[in-house]
Write a protein that holds these residues in place. Structure first.
Motif, PDB file in Angstrom:
ATOM      1  N   LYS A 280     -10.064   1.314  -7.032  1.00  0.00           N
ATOM      2  CA  LYS A 280      -9.349   1.441  -5.722  1.00  0.00           C
ATOM      3  C   LYS A 280      -7.929   0.584  -5.726  1.00  0.00           C
ATOM      4  O   LYS A 280      -7.116   0.912  -5.263  1.00  0.00           O
ATOM      5  CB  LYS A 280     -10.032   0.563  -4.581  1.00  0.00           C
ATOM      6  N   ALA A 281      -7.928  -0.435  -6.951  1.00  0.00           N
ATOM      7  CA  ALA A 281      -6.709  -1.189  -7.035  1.00  0.00           C
ATOM      8  C   ALA A 281      -5.591  -0.422  -7.718  1.00  0.00           C
ATOM      9  O   ALA A 281      -4.515  -1.158  -7.897  1.00  0.00           O
ATOM     10  CB  ALA A 281      -6.863  -2.618  -7.351  1.00  0.00           C
ATOM     11  N   LEU A 282      -6.187   0.483  -8.605  1.00  0.00           N
ATOM     12  CA  LEU A 282      -5.153   1.183  -9.584  1.00  0.00           C
ATOM     13  C   LEU A 282      -3.782   1.478  -9.059  1.00  0.00           C
ATOM     14  O   LEU A 282      -2.876   1.547  -9.765  1.00  0.00           O
ATOM     15  CB  LEU A 282      -6.013   2.167 -10.118  1.00  0.00           C
ATOM     16  N   PRO A 283      -3.721   2.170  -7.924  1.00  0.00           N
ATOM     17  CA  PRO A 283      -2.547   2.641  -7.516  1.00  0.00           C
ATOM     18  C   PRO A 283      -1.409   1.500  -7.189  1.00  0.00           C
ATOM     19  O   PRO A 283      -0.360   1.601  -7.565  1.00  0.00           O
ATOM     20  CB  PRO A 283      -2.549   3.403  -6.219  1.00  0.00           C
ATOM     21  N   LEU A 284      -1.901   0.361  -6.688  1.00  0.00           N
ATOM     22  CA  LEU A 284      -1.179  -0.719  -6.745  1.00  0.00           C
ATOM     23  C   LEU A 284      -0.952  -1.408  -7.756  1.00  0.00           C
ATOM     24  O   LEU A 284       0.231  -1.931  -7.932  1.00  0.00           O
ATOM     25  CB  LEU A 284      -2.002  -1.701  -5.648  1.00  0.00           C
ATOM     26  N   ILE A 285      -1.708  -1.452  -8.957  1.00  0.00           N
ATOM     27  CA  ILE A 285      -1.394  -2.012 -10.106  1.00  0.00           C
ATOM     28  C   ILE A 285      -0.396  -1.282 -10.868  1.00  0.00           C
ATOM     29  O   ILE A 285       0.547  -1.715 -11.688  1.00  0.00           O
ATOM     30  CB  ILE A 285      -2.946  -2.236 -11.068  1.00  0.00           C
TER      31      ILE A 285
ATOM     32  N   ARG B  81      -5.415  -2.418   2.606  1.00  0.00           N
ATOM     33  CA  ARG B  81      -5.878  -1.262   3.092  1.00  0.00           C
ATOM     34  C   ARG B  81      -7.169  -0.920   2.358  1.00  0.00           C
ATOM     35  O   ARG B  81      -7.273  -1.196   1.287  1.00  0.00           O
ATOM     36  CB  ARG B  81      -4.757  -0.255   3.146  1.00  0.00           C
ATOM     37  N   ARG B  82      -8.243  -0.208   3.102  1.00  0.00           N
ATOM     38  CA  ARG B  82      -9.540   0.228   2.445  1.00  0.00           C
ATOM     39  C   ARG B  82      -9.548   1.679   1.796  1.00  0.00           C
ATOM     40  O   ARG B  82     -10.057   1.926   0.900  1.00  0.00           O
ATOM     41  CB  ARG B  82     -10.613   0.151   3.488  1.00  0.00           C
ATOM     42  N   THR B  83      -8.812   2.550   2.586  1.00  0.00           N
ATOM     43  CA  THR B  83      -8.833   3.962   2.004  1.00  0.00           C
ATOM     44  C   THR B  83      -7.847   4.265   1.021  1.00  0.00           C
ATOM     45  O   THR B  83      -6.710   3.558   1.120  1.00  0.00           O
ATOM     46  CB  THR B  83      -8.463   4.733   3.212  1.00  0.00           C
ATOM     47  N   TRP B  84      -7.934   5.240   0.328  1.00  0.00           N
ATOM     48  CA  TRP B  84      -7.314   5.746  -0.842  1.00  0.00           C
ATOM     49  C   TRP B  84      -5.831   5.965  -0.305  1.00  0.00           C
ATOM     50  O   TRP B  84      -4.855   5.974  -0.952  1.00  0.00           O
ATOM     51  CB  TRP B  84      -7.898   6.886  -1.617  1.00  0.00           C
ATOM     52  N   LYS B  85      -5.743   6.730   0.827  1.00  0.00           N
ATOM     53  CA  LYS B  85      -4.709   7.571   1.310  1.00  0.00           C
ATOM     54  C   LYS B  85      -3.571   6.353   1.593  1.00  0.00           C
ATOM     55  O   LYS B  85      -2.544   6.136   1.146  1.00  0.00           O
ATOM     56  CB  LYS B  85      -4.784   8.095   2.456  1.00  0.00           C
ATOM     57  N   TRP B  86      -4.105   5.295   2.163  1.00  0.00           N
ATOM     58  CA  TRP B  86      -3.228   4.258   2.608  1.00  0.00           C
ATOM     59  C   TRP B  86      -2.878   3.379   1.328  1.00  0.00           C
ATOM     60  O   TRP B  86      -1.609   3.063   1.310  1.00  0.00           O
ATOM     61  CB  TRP B  86      -3.629   3.349   3.646  1.00  0.00           C
TER      62      TRP B  86
END
Length: 119
Positions: free
Chosen positions: A20-25, A89-94
């Protein structure tokens, strides 16, 4: 009931948390070189700004040069803020949207250079 059947509210597996943290990383890692370029640009503009003040300039030009010299710091602040907001945020979209916003905040100065010919 044994521990393997107990499901805690809000508790996720470590692998799922990393995923879940991969996009932010990814946004953080791709943003670091862009931020370095933005800070270098801000420092070079700040050096030019001191000479422009010495020869005398109008208030509008002085304001524009000061804002350009602070633009690298603005990019860093917005990049950190967007990464922090995205991590909450909890969802992937956000998370994807906030990761994109963080990447855009980091890369806005190099993109601006390319569009307006400063690079």
């Amino acid at each position: 009931m044994t521990e393997e059947f107990v499901d805690y509210a809000g508790r996720t597996e470590p692998k799922e948390r990393w995923l879940k943290a991969l996009p932010l990383i990814v946004a953080a890692l791709l943003g670091i070189p862009c931020l370095a370029l933005a800070i270098m640009f801000s420092l070079s503009i700040a050096q030019v700004t001191s000479y422009i003040f010495d020869i005398g300039t109008s208030g509008l030009e002085a304001t524009a040069m000061v804002l350009l010299s602070l633009s690298g710091a603005f990019c860093v602040i917005f990049w950190l803020a967007f990464l922090f907001i995205g991590s909450r945020r909890r969802t992937w979209k956000w998370r994807l949207w906030w990761a994109g916003a963080a990447l855009l905040a980091a890369g806005i100065m190099p993109l601006w250079w390319l569009v307006f010919g400063y690079y």
